[in-house]
Scaffold this motif. Structure first.
Motif, PDB file in Angstrom:
ATOM      1  N   CYS A   1       0.831  -1.211   0.000  1.00 44.34           N
ATOM      2  CA  CYS A   1       0.000   0.000   0.000  1.00 44.34           C
ATOM      3  C   CYS A   1       0.861   1.254   0.000  1.00 44.34           C
ATOM      4  CB  CYS A   1      -0.926   0.017   1.217  1.00 44.34           C
ATOM      5  SG  CYS A   1      -2.254  -1.184   1.149  1.00 44.34           S
ATOM      6  N   THR A   2       1.910   1.258   0.795  1.00 40.87           N
ATOM      7  CA  THR A   2       2.794   2.419   0.888  1.00 40.87           C
ATOM      8  C   THR A   2       3.442   2.732  -0.450  1.00 40.87           C
ATOM      9  OG1 THR A   2       3.272   1.979   3.212  1.00 40.87           O
ATOM     10  CG2 THR A   2       4.861   3.330   2.021  1.00 40.87           C
ATOM     11  N   LEU A   3       3.938   1.715  -1.116  1.00 42.16           N
ATOM     12  CA  LEU A   3       4.693   1.909  -2.360  1.00 42.16           C
ATOM     13  C   LEU A   3       3.829   1.836  -3.613  1.00 42.16           C
ATOM     14  CD1 LEU A   3       7.868  -0.210  -1.515  1.00 42.16           C
ATOM     15  CD2 LEU A   3       7.432   2.210  -1.085  1.00 42.16           C
ATOM     16  N   ASP A   4       2.537   1.567  -3.420  1.00 40.92           N
ATOM     17  CA  ASP A   4       1.596   1.443  -4.532  1.00 40.92           C
ATOM     18  C   ASP A   4       2.051   0.390  -5.538  1.00 40.92           C
ATOM     19  OD1 ASP A   4      -0.769   1.995  -5.839  1.00 40.92           O
ATOM     20  OD2 ASP A   4       0.128   3.569  -7.088  1.00 40.92           O
ATOM     21  N   ILE A   5       2.416  -0.764  -4.986  1.00 42.76           N
ATOM     22  CA  ILE A   5       2.768  -1.924  -5.804  1.00 42.76           C
ATOM     23  C   ILE A   5       2.004  -3.116  -5.237  1.00 42.76           C
ATOM     24  CG2 ILE A   5       5.058  -1.065  -6.465  1.00 42.76           C
ATOM     25  CD1 ILE A   5       6.294  -2.796  -4.290  1.00 42.76           C
ATOM     26  N   ASN A   6       2.015  -4.236  -5.953  1.00 39.56           N
ATOM     27  CA  ASN A   6       1.279  -5.384  -5.429  1.00 39.56           C
ATOM     28  C   ASN A   6       2.123  -6.164  -4.421  1.00 39.56           C
ATOM     29  OD1 ASN A   6       2.791  -7.463  -6.813  1.00 39.56           O
ATOM     30  ND2 ASN A   6       1.697  -6.898  -8.676  1.00 39.56           N
ATOM     31  N   LYS A   7       1.445  -6.986  -3.651  1.00 36.73           N
ATOM     32  CA  LYS A   7       2.088  -7.740  -2.573  1.00 36.73           C
ATOM     33  C   LYS A   7       3.176  -8.663  -3.117  1.00 36.73           C
ATOM     34  CE  LYS A   7       0.103 -10.990   0.123  1.00 36.73           C
ATOM     35  NZ  LYS A   7      -0.876 -11.611   1.001  1.00 36.73           N
ATOM     36  N   GLN A   8       2.962  -9.220  -4.278  1.00 33.17           N
ATOM     37  CA  GLN A   8       3.963 -10.113  -4.870  1.00 33.17           C
ATOM     38  C   GLN A   8       5.234  -9.349  -5.212  1.00 33.17           C
ATOM     39  OE1 GLN A   8       3.817 -13.532  -5.118  1.00 33.17           O
ATOM     40  NE2 GLN A   8       5.985 -13.239  -5.584  1.00 33.17           N
ATOM     41  N   SER A   9       5.091  -8.115  -5.662  1.00 30.65           N
ATOM     42  CA  SER A   9       6.278  -7.294  -5.959  1.00 30.65           C
ATOM     43  C   SER A   9       7.089  -7.037  -4.698  1.00 30.65           C
ATOM     44  CB  SER A   9       5.872  -5.965  -6.597  1.00 30.65           C
ATOM     45  OG  SER A   9       5.278  -6.185  -7.850  1.00 30.65           O
ATOM     46  N   VAL A  10       6.399  -6.819  -3.586  1.00 32.36           N
ATOM     47  CA  VAL A  10       7.094  -6.634  -2.306  1.00 32.36           C
ATOM     48  C   VAL A  10       7.878  -7.894  -1.969  1.00 32.36           C
ATOM     49  CG1 VAL A  10       6.794  -6.305   0.189  1.00 32.36           C
ATOM     50  CG2 VAL A  10       5.436  -4.953  -1.417  1.00 32.36           C
ATOM     51  N   ALA A  11       7.217  -9.047  -2.081  1.00 32.37           N
ATOM     52  CA  ALA A  11       7.885 -10.318  -1.792  1.00 32.37           C
ATOM     53  C   ALA A  11       9.086 -10.522  -2.718  1.00 32.37           C
ATOM     54  CB  ALA A  11       6.901 -11.479  -1.923  1.00 32.37           C
ATOM     55  N   ASN A  12       8.927 -10.166  -3.982  1.00 33.77           N
ATOM     56  CA  ASN A  12      10.027 -10.309  -4.941  1.00 33.77           C
ATOM     57  C   ASN A  12      11.196  -9.389  -4.586  1.00 33.77           C
ATOM     58  OD1 ASN A  12       8.428 -12.136  -6.304  1.00 33.77           O
ATOM     59  ND2 ASN A  12       7.907 -10.728  -7.966  1.00 33.77           N
ATOM     60  N   LEU A  13      10.885  -8.141  -4.232  1.00 33.39           N
ATOM     61  CA  LEU A  13      11.941  -7.191  -3.856  1.00 33.39           C
ATOM     62  C   LEU A  13      12.684  -7.660  -2.604  1.00 33.39           C
ATOM     63  CD1 LEU A  13      10.077  -3.848  -4.541  1.00 33.39           C
ATOM     64  CD2 LEU A  13      12.228  -4.541  -5.608  1.00 33.39           C
ATOM     65  N   LEU A  14      11.941  -8.149  -1.616  1.00 27.76           N
ATOM     66  CA  LEU A  14      12.577  -8.663  -0.399  1.00 27.76           C
ATOM     67  C   LEU A  14      13.445  -9.876  -0.711  1.00 27.76           C
ATOM     68  CD1 LEU A  14       9.674  -8.362   2.186  1.00 27.76           C
ATOM     69  CD2 LEU A  14      11.877  -7.185   2.293  1.00 27.76           C
ATOM     70  N   SER A  15      12.903 -10.776  -1.504  1.00 29.47           N
ATOM     71  CA  SER A  15      13.635 -11.986  -1.862  1.00 29.47           C
ATOM     72  C   SER A  15      14.924 -11.652  -2.608  1.00 29.47           C
ATOM     73  CB  SER A  15      12.736 -12.877  -2.719  1.00 29.47           C
ATOM     74  OG  SER A  15      13.437 -14.007  -3.159  1.00 29.47           O
ATOM     75  N   GLU A  16      14.822 -10.748  -3.554  1.00 27.96           N
ATOM     76  CA  GLU A  16      16.004 -10.343  -4.328  1.00 27.96           C
ATOM     77  C   GLU A  16      17.019  -9.630  -3.448  1.00 27.96           C
ATOM     78  OE1 GLU A  16      18.712  -9.919  -7.317  1.00 27.96           O
ATOM     79  OE2 GLU A  16      16.937 -11.193  -7.281  1.00 27.96           O
ATOM     80  N   ALA A  17      16.556  -8.783  -2.545  1.00 27.00           N
ATOM     81  CA  ALA A  17      17.461  -8.075  -1.635  1.00 27.00           C
ATOM     82  C   ALA A  17      18.197  -9.065  -0.737  1.00 27.00           C
ATOM     83  CB  ALA A  17      16.680  -7.066  -0.790  1.00 27.00           C
ATOM     84  N   ILE A  18      17.468 -10.017  -0.206  1.00 27.90           N
ATOM     85  CA  ILE A  18      18.103 -11.015   0.666  1.00 27.90           C
ATOM     86  C   ILE A  18      19.068 -11.880  -0.128  1.00 27.90           C
ATOM     87  CG2 ILE A  18      17.643 -13.087   2.040  1.00 27.90           C
ATOM     88  CD1 ILE A  18      15.083 -11.595   3.040  1.00 27.90           C
ATOM     89  N   ARG A  19      18.667 -12.281  -1.328  1.00 25.81           N
ATOM     90  CA  ARG A  19      19.557 -13.071  -2.182  1.00 25.81           C
ATOM     91  C   ARG A  19      20.833 -12.298  -2.464  1.00 25.81           C
ATOM     92  NH1 ARG A  19      21.034 -13.632  -7.108  1.00 25.81           N
ATOM     93  NH2 ARG A  19      19.636 -12.159  -8.088  1.00 25.81           N
ATOM     94  N   GLN A  20      20.686 -11.013  -2.770  1.00 21.44           N
ATOM     95  CA  GLN A  20      21.840 -10.145  -3.048  1.00 21.44           C
ATOM     96  C   GLN A  20      22.742 -10.039  -1.811  1.00 21.44           C
ATOM     97  OE1 GLN A  20      22.126  -8.323  -6.021  1.00 21.44           O
ATOM     98  NE2 GLN A  20      23.890  -7.086  -5.480  1.00 21.44           N
ATOM     99  N   MET A  21      22.122  -9.861  -0.639  1.00 21.72           N
ATOM    100  CA  MET A  21      22.911  -9.696   0.582  1.00 21.72           C
ATOM    101  C   MET A  21      23.584 -10.992   1.003  1.00 21.72           C
ATOM    102  SD  MET A  21      20.830  -6.982   2.979  1.00 21.72           S
ATOM    103  CE  MET A  21      19.314  -7.909   3.103  1.00 21.72           C
ATOM    104  N   LYS A  22      22.974 -12.137   0.698  1.00 22.14           N
ATOM    105  CA  LYS A  22      23.555 -13.423   1.083  1.00 22.14           C
ATOM    106  C   LYS A  22      24.884 -13.677   0.385  1.00 22.14           C
ATOM    107  CE  LYS A  22      19.572 -16.200   2.415  1.00 22.14           C
ATOM    108  NZ  LYS A  22      18.724 -17.335   2.017  1.00 22.14           N
ATOM    109  N   LYS A  23      25.119 -13.006  -0.733  1.00 15.16           N
ATOM    110  CA  LYS A  23      26.373 -13.173  -1.452  1.00 15.16           C
ATOM    111  C   LYS A  23      27.552 -12.628  -0.648  1.00 15.16           C
ATOM    112  CE  LYS A  23      24.349 -12.707  -6.041  1.00 15.16           C
ATOM    113  NZ  LYS A  23      24.289 -11.844  -7.241  1.00 15.16           N
ATOM    114  N   ASP A  24      27.252 -11.782   0.310  1.00 16.04           N
ATOM    115  CA  ASP A  24      28.279 -11.112   1.099  1.00 16.04           C
ATOM    116  C   ASP A  24      28.338 -11.734   2.494  1.00 16.04           C
ATOM    117  OD1 ASP A  24      29.649  -9.130   2.753  1.00 16.04           O
ATOM    118  OD2 ASP A  24      29.385  -7.774   1.052  1.00 16.04           O
ATOM    119  N   ALA A  25      29.529 -11.911   3.006  1.00 15.11           N
ATOM    120  CA  ALA A  25      29.695 -12.488   4.346  1.00 15.11           C
ATOM    121  C   ALA A  25      29.090 -11.591   5.425  1.00 15.11           C
ATOM    122  CB  ALA A  25      31.171 -12.715   4.629  1.00 15.11           C
ATOM    123  N   SER A  26      28.897 -10.310   5.144  1.00 13.05           N
ATOM    124  CA  SER A  26      28.333  -9.378   6.125  1.00 13.05           C
ATOM    125  C   SER A  26      26.855  -9.638   6.382  1.00 13.05           C
ATOM    126  CB  SER A  26      28.496  -7.936   5.636  1.00 13.05           C
ATOM    127  OG  SER A  26      29.851  -7.643   5.433  1.00 13.05           O
TER     128      SER A  26
END
Length: 185
Positions: free
Chosen positions: A145-170
């Motif tokens: 609702c905040t970003l005016d996108i659908n719930k699946q897009s939120v899940a996709n963005l979170l998933s991609e962000a976590i996948r991206q961050m997992k590449k780093d030991a931090s």
């Protein structure tokens, strides 16, 4: 405490105070991620509440009050930033800065710098979703609702962000920070 839309419409002063008290500091922190200008953010938060007050009888009750307020603030700030720059800002052109603002000991400071570098590798939209989800505790529905996108897009963005961050030991430091925030560890 749940805000009563009917009381707001009927100009219940206590309900308006409650609405402001519950959400003003959250909105300020969220707005500072966009504008980095205290006066602009404070003014815009105040203008948002004034606008809602003035239009209270014609507005529909929002499903998620915090998401509704965040979306209104976000849109207003992006419009203000467009005016300031005199250039066209596309939806993805804004800057969303996510800083870890914990005061920490010297040993932890290195960890926070690693986390900051990790977050800086994400796109603006990914950082915004991570901030709303893990630092402000919003649900995927509220974020959508905040970003005016659908719930699946939120899940996709979170998933991609976590996948991206997992590449780093931090990433492990990021997980520890989130766990500490939510569970007091």
């Amino acid at each position: 405490m749940q805000i009563s839309w009917n009381k707001l419409r009927n100009n219940d002063e206590q309900e308006w105070k409650s609405l402001f008290r519950q959400h003003a500091s959250f909105l300020y922190a969220y707005g500072m991620k966009f504008a980095h200008n205290e006066d602009l953010v404070k003014d815009t938060v105040q203008e948002l509440f004034i606008s809602i007050y003035e239009k209270r009888n014609s507005l529909n009750e929002p499903a998620y009050m915090r998401a509704y307020l965040c979306a209104g603030l976000r849109n207003r700030l992006i419009n203000e930033l467009k005016k300031e720059t005199d250039i066209y800002l596309d939806e993805g052109d804004y800057s969303f800065t996510l800083y870890i603002d914990d005061q920490s000991a010297d040993d932890e400071e290195k960890q926070y710098r690693k986390i900051q570098n990790l977050l800086n590798k994400l796109t603006n939209r990914q950082r915004e979703v991570v901030y709303l989800k893990y630092f402000k505790g919003m649900s995927n529905e509220e974020i959508a609702c905040t970003l005016d996108i659908n719930k699946q897009s939120v899940a996709n963005l979170l998933s991609e962000a976590i996948r991206q961050m997992k590449k780093d030991a931090s990433f492990i430091f990021f997980l520890l920070l989130v766990l500490r925030r939510f569970f007091g560890l």
